[in-house]
Scaffold this motif. Sequence first.
Motif, mmCIF file in Angstrom:
data_model
loop_
_atom_site.group_PDB
_atom_site.id
_atom_site.type_symbol
_atom_site.label_atom_id
_atom_site.label_comp_id
_atom_site.label_asym_id
_atom_site.label_seq_id
_atom_site.Cartn_x
_atom_site.Cartn_y
_atom_site.Cartn_z
ATOM 1 N N ILE A 48 -36.993 24.001 -5.909
ATOM 2 C CA ILE A 48 -36.242 24.021 -4.633
ATOM 3 C C ILE A 48 -36.795 22.782 -4.043
ATOM 4 N N ASP A 49 -36.233 21.515 -3.557
ATOM 5 C CA ASP A 49 -36.442 20.317 -2.824
ATOM 6 C C ASP A 49 -35.987 20.280 -1.729
ATOM 7 N N ARG A 50 -36.817 20.654 -0.420
ATOM 8 C CA ARG A 50 -36.132 20.873 0.727
ATOM 9 C C ARG A 50 -35.939 19.236 1.282
ATOM 10 N N ASP A 51 -36.603 18.402 0.965
ATOM 11 C CA ASP A 51 -36.487 17.004 1.528
ATOM 12 C C ASP A 51 -35.036 16.403 0.948
ATOM 13 N N ALA A 52 -34.925 16.648 -0.310
ATOM 14 C CA ALA A 52 -33.611 16.046 -1.065
ATOM 15 C C ALA A 52 -32.533 17.082 -0.883
ATOM 16 N N ARG A 53 -32.896 18.160 -0.527
ATOM 17 C CA ARG A 53 -31.703 19.110 -0.443
ATOM 18 C C ARG A 53 -31.283 19.571 -1.671
ATOM 19 N N THR A 54 -31.961 19.752 -2.915
ATOM 20 C CA THR A 54 -31.501 19.863 -4.105
ATOM 21 C C THR A 54 -32.300 21.096 -4.602
ATOM 22 N N VAL A 55 -31.715 21.919 -5.732
ATOM 23 C CA VAL A 55 -31.987 22.831 -6.480
ATOM 24 C C VAL A 55 -31.586 22.650 -7.990
ATOM 25 N N ALA A 56 -32.889 22.945 -8.623
ATOM 26 C CA ALA A 56 -32.659 22.716 -10.254
ATOM 27 C C ALA A 56 -33.256 23.936 -11.156
ATOM 28 N N VAL A 57 -32.745 24.125 -11.885
ATOM 29 C CA VAL A 57 -33.255 25.317 -12.988
ATOM 30 C C VAL A 57 -33.553 24.675 -14.203
ATOM 31 N N ALA A 58 -34.775 24.765 -14.664
ATOM 32 C CA ALA A 58 -35.233 23.892 -16.159
ATOM 33 C C ALA A 58 -34.499 22.611 -16.014
ATOM 34 N N GLY A 59 -34.800 21.822 -14.852
ATOM 35 C CA GLY A 59 -34.086 20.335 -14.752
ATOM 36 C C GLY A 59 -32.950 20.159 -14.573
ATOM 37 N N GLN A 60 -31.890 21.249 -14.548
ATOM 38 C CA GLN A 60 -30.505 21.081 -14.466
ATOM 39 C C GLN A 60 -30.088 21.439 -13.083
ATOM 40 N N PRO A 61 -29.275 20.365 -12.432
ATOM 41 C CA PRO A 61 -28.984 20.616 -11.099
ATOM 42 C C PRO A 61 -27.977 21.854 -10.911
ATOM 43 N N CYS A 62 -28.275 22.462 -9.793
ATOM 44 C CA CYS A 62 -27.293 23.520 -9.566
ATOM 45 C C CYS A 62 -26.386 23.197 -8.176
ATOM 46 N N GLU A 63 -25.316 23.464 -8.076
ATOM 47 C CA GLU A 63 -24.162 23.205 -7.224
ATOM 48 C C GLU A 63 -24.394 24.278 -6.095
ATOM 49 N N LEU A 64 -24.915 24.039 -4.696
ATOM 50 C CA LEU A 64 -24.492 25.078 -3.807
ATOM 51 C C LEU A 64 -24.248 24.198 -2.741
ATOM 52 N N THR A 65 -23.330 24.865 -1.589
ATOM 53 C CA THR A 65 -22.937 24.262 -0.353
ATOM 54 C C THR A 65 -24.305 24.242 0.487
ATOM 55 N N SER A 66 -24.018 23.465 1.516
ATOM 56 C CA SER A 66 -25.147 23.317 2.655
ATOM 57 C C SER A 66 -25.568 24.507 2.996
ATOM 58 N N TYR A 67 -24.908 25.522 3.451
ATOM 59 C CA TYR A 67 -25.121 26.726 3.886
ATOM 60 C C TYR A 67 -25.819 27.557 2.721
ATOM 61 N N GLN A 68 -25.146 27.658 1.751
ATOM 62 C CA GLN A 68 -26.020 28.364 0.606
ATOM 63 C C GLN A 68 -27.341 27.896 0.260
ATOM 64 N N PHE A 69 -27.487 26.473 0.462
ATOM 65 C CA PHE A 69 -28.971 26.057 0.041
ATOM 66 C C PHE A 69 -29.702 26.577 1.470
ATOM 67 N N ASP A 70 -29.241 26.328 2.444
ATOM 68 C CA ASP A 70 -30.120 27.063 3.764
ATOM 69 C C ASP A 70 -30.595 28.560 3.410
ATOM 70 N N LEU A 71 -29.693 29.150 2.832
ATOM 71 C CA LEU A 71 -30.066 30.738 2.735
ATOM 72 C C LEU A 71 -30.930 30.820 1.577
ATOM 73 N N LEU A 72 -30.698 30.226 0.610
ATOM 74 C CA LEU A 72 -31.997 30.157 -0.426
ATOM 75 C C LEU A 72 -33.112 29.750 0.042
ATOM 76 N N VAL A 73 -32.986 28.618 0.806
ATOM 77 C CA VAL A 73 -34.597 28.359 1.360
ATOM 78 C C VAL A 73 -35.341 29.609 2.332
ATOM 79 N N ALA A 74 -34.200 29.788 3.079
ATOM 80 C CA ALA A 74 -34.764 30.895 3.806
ATOM 81 C C ALA A 74 -35.546 32.115 3.189
ATOM 82 N N LEU A 75 -34.730 32.658 2.007
ATOM 83 C CA LEU A 75 -35.285 33.545 0.943
ATOM 84 C C LEU A 75 -36.670 33.054 0.581
#
Length: 239
Positions: A147-174
């Motif tokens: 989870i890259d908070r600067d770039a606001r990106t999420v990846a699993v095993a190098g593969q990018p995951c598609e999340l909305t801005s709100y979902q990204f914030d929820l994931l970071v909060a957890l």
Amino acid sequence: MSTHHLLMIEDDARLAQMVGEYLGQSGFSVEHAADAQRGLARLQGGAQAGLPDLVILDLMLPDMDGLEVCRRIRAMQGAAAQTPVLMLTAKGDPMDRIIGLELGADDYLPKPFEPRELLARIRAVLRRRTEGAAPQAQAMRFGSLEIDRDARTVAVAGQPCELTSYQFDLLVALAERAGRVLTRDQIMEAVRGRELEAFDRSIDVHMGRIRAAIEADPKNPKRILTVRGVGYVFARQQD
């Protein structure tokens, strides 16, 4: 004063004018698209005209269902797919809200609505994005999940995951509170959306979307666990 530019996809010209005038008093500029095709064309041409900071999307449009419009926005290439979407739902139908969130809407507001609430919700969505973009520590890693908070990106095993801005914030909060059980209220408070009295079920919908993006088996999650009767916990040990 804000200089944010908004795109309102709404077939009711009178409502669009009223919203534009009201939001204009708070420093927003509002561009109006009277139907889905014009709204989608505007977003697809964003590289030339500049993308809006947020889309206000009516659910009932003459040429296309608003849910389909939301789906197409999220399927676009590049930055357009990440544009925050605030959906206007007729009569506040809970099922419309749930489906809209599942398709990637960042928030919703039932008609008829108070202009002040619309303004508050717009500001909350934009604030989450702005605050989420503030400088943070290096990327968080949990096994193959990054989870890259600067770039606001999420990846699993190098593969990018598609999340909305709100979902990204929820994931970071957890993730920032890994190992700690959080109630739905605590989760909403962590992303500064509690003052809007978010529909409680929406958290569950968003968690389902996040799991679909980051879990190997969303039906048997290993990263985001449900604590029945309480809320959710982000597992410290993964993979």
